[in-house]
Enzyme design. Structure first.
Site, mmCIF file in Angstrom:
data_model
loop_
_atom_site.group_PDB
_atom_site.id
_atom_site.type_symbol
_atom_site.label_atom_id
_atom_site.label_comp_id
_atom_site.label_asym_id
_atom_site.label_seq_id
_atom_site.Cartn_x
_atom_site.Cartn_y
_atom_site.Cartn_z
ATOM 1 N N SER A 192 -1.279 -5.666 5.993
ATOM 2 C CA SER A 192 -0.559 -5.160 4.822
ATOM 3 C C SER A 192 0.580 -4.247 5.266
ATOM 4 O O SER A 192 1.465 -4.693 6.001
ATOM 5 C CB SER A 192 -1.539 -4.461 3.870
ATOM 6 O OG SER A 192 -1.004 -4.354 2.577
ATOM 7 N N ASP B 7 -0.419 11.585 -1.934
ATOM 8 C CA ASP B 7 0.811 11.927 -2.660
ATOM 9 C C ASP B 7 2.044 11.363 -1.957
ATOM 10 O O ASP B 7 2.944 10.828 -2.604
ATOM 11 C CB ASP B 7 0.941 13.439 -2.808
ATOM 12 C CG ASP B 7 -0.094 14.020 -3.759
ATOM 13 O OD1 ASP B 7 -0.614 13.258 -4.601
ATOM 14 O OD2 ASP B 7 -0.388 15.232 -3.661
ATOM 15 N N HIS C 173 -7.084 -10.287 -0.057
ATOM 16 C CA HIS C 173 -6.083 -9.541 0.706
ATOM 17 C C HIS C 173 -6.707 -8.705 1.817
ATOM 18 O O HIS C 173 -6.126 -8.569 2.889
ATOM 19 C CB HIS C 173 -5.282 -8.651 -0.250
ATOM 20 C CG HIS C 173 -4.261 -7.802 0.441
ATOM 21 N ND1 HIS C 173 -3.238 -8.333 1.214
ATOM 22 C CD2 HIS C 173 -4.091 -6.442 0.492
ATOM 23 C CE1 HIS C 173 -2.482 -7.343 1.681
ATOM 24 N NE2 HIS C 173 -2.987 -6.201 1.273
#
Length: 215
Positions: free
Chosen positions: A43, A134, A194
């Protein structure tokens, strides 16, 4: 195995893009004195590996990319990021409670277990995420960006695709993948999604070792 910046025990940073992550990998390769490693990534890690190979082709022997194409992707991890952000780590007292909160947004058991490898206990016995969630959320568009290069990577490359995943489509293979990676083979693990390495670890291991051992 490399924990990229903002992941695992690696340093956290507000900068989270492929130039920075490729530089991190190159620095580590130099520190470990491995002049030409084989590099594999899944990924986002696959895009880091692709960028590394295209930028430093003399500093790599073989490339393995797991279930990601060089193309740009629209936002598609929102549900995972939202689920991780929704967990109130200040109130949970066990991993089971974290799993129960994640299950509201992530139904696949193996995906939750994989994500919860980021969970750890702080010195005060509360839980925390090792990843800088974040920063990852803030820089998501950079992570989803297309990979481009005027010069293709001309060494042996393996793409591993999950048969139930939509991340690599046939037009990606005949398009950007074969354009950027001229000595490429694409293998599909039919029953995997995935998160191929979490869902079919033995099959991934067999494909990778066969590819690395081949002349």
């Amino acid at each position: 195995m490399i924990d990229l910046r903002n992941h695992g025990r690696s340093p956290h940073s507000e900068q989270h893009d492929y130039d920075a992550m490729v530089a991190d990998v190159l620095e580590l390769v130099d520190d470990l004195q491995i002049p030409t490693p084989a590099i594999m990534g899944h990924s986002m890690g696959g895009k880091v590996a692709m960028n590394y190979a295209l930028k430093y082709p003399t500093r790599i022997t073989k490339l393995i990319v797991v279930d990601i194409a060089p193309k740009a992707y629209p936002p598609h991890h929102d549900e995972i990021i939202d689920a991780l952000q929704s967990v109130d780590l200040s109130t949970v007292t066990s991993r089971g409670e974290v799993d129960a909160q994640l299950a509201k947004g992530i139904k696949e058991d193996e995906v939750r277990l994989f994500l919860m490898k980021n969970l750890y206990r702080k010195d005060d016995n509360t839980f925390g995420w090792r990843m800088n969630l974040d920063a990852i959320e803030k820089n998501y568009e950079k992570v989803a960006a297309e990979i481009t290069s005027e010069v293709p990577f001309k060494k042996h490359t393996l793409f591993i695709k999950g048969g139930r995943s939509r991340y690599i489509k046939p037009e990606d293979v005949y398009g950007s993948i074969e354009h950027l990676f001229t000595l490429v083979q694409v293998e599909t693990i039919p029953d995997a999604g995935h998160w191929v390495h979490a869902e079919a670890p033995n099959e991934v291991y067999d494909l990778v070792t066969t590819f690395l051992n081949a002349e």
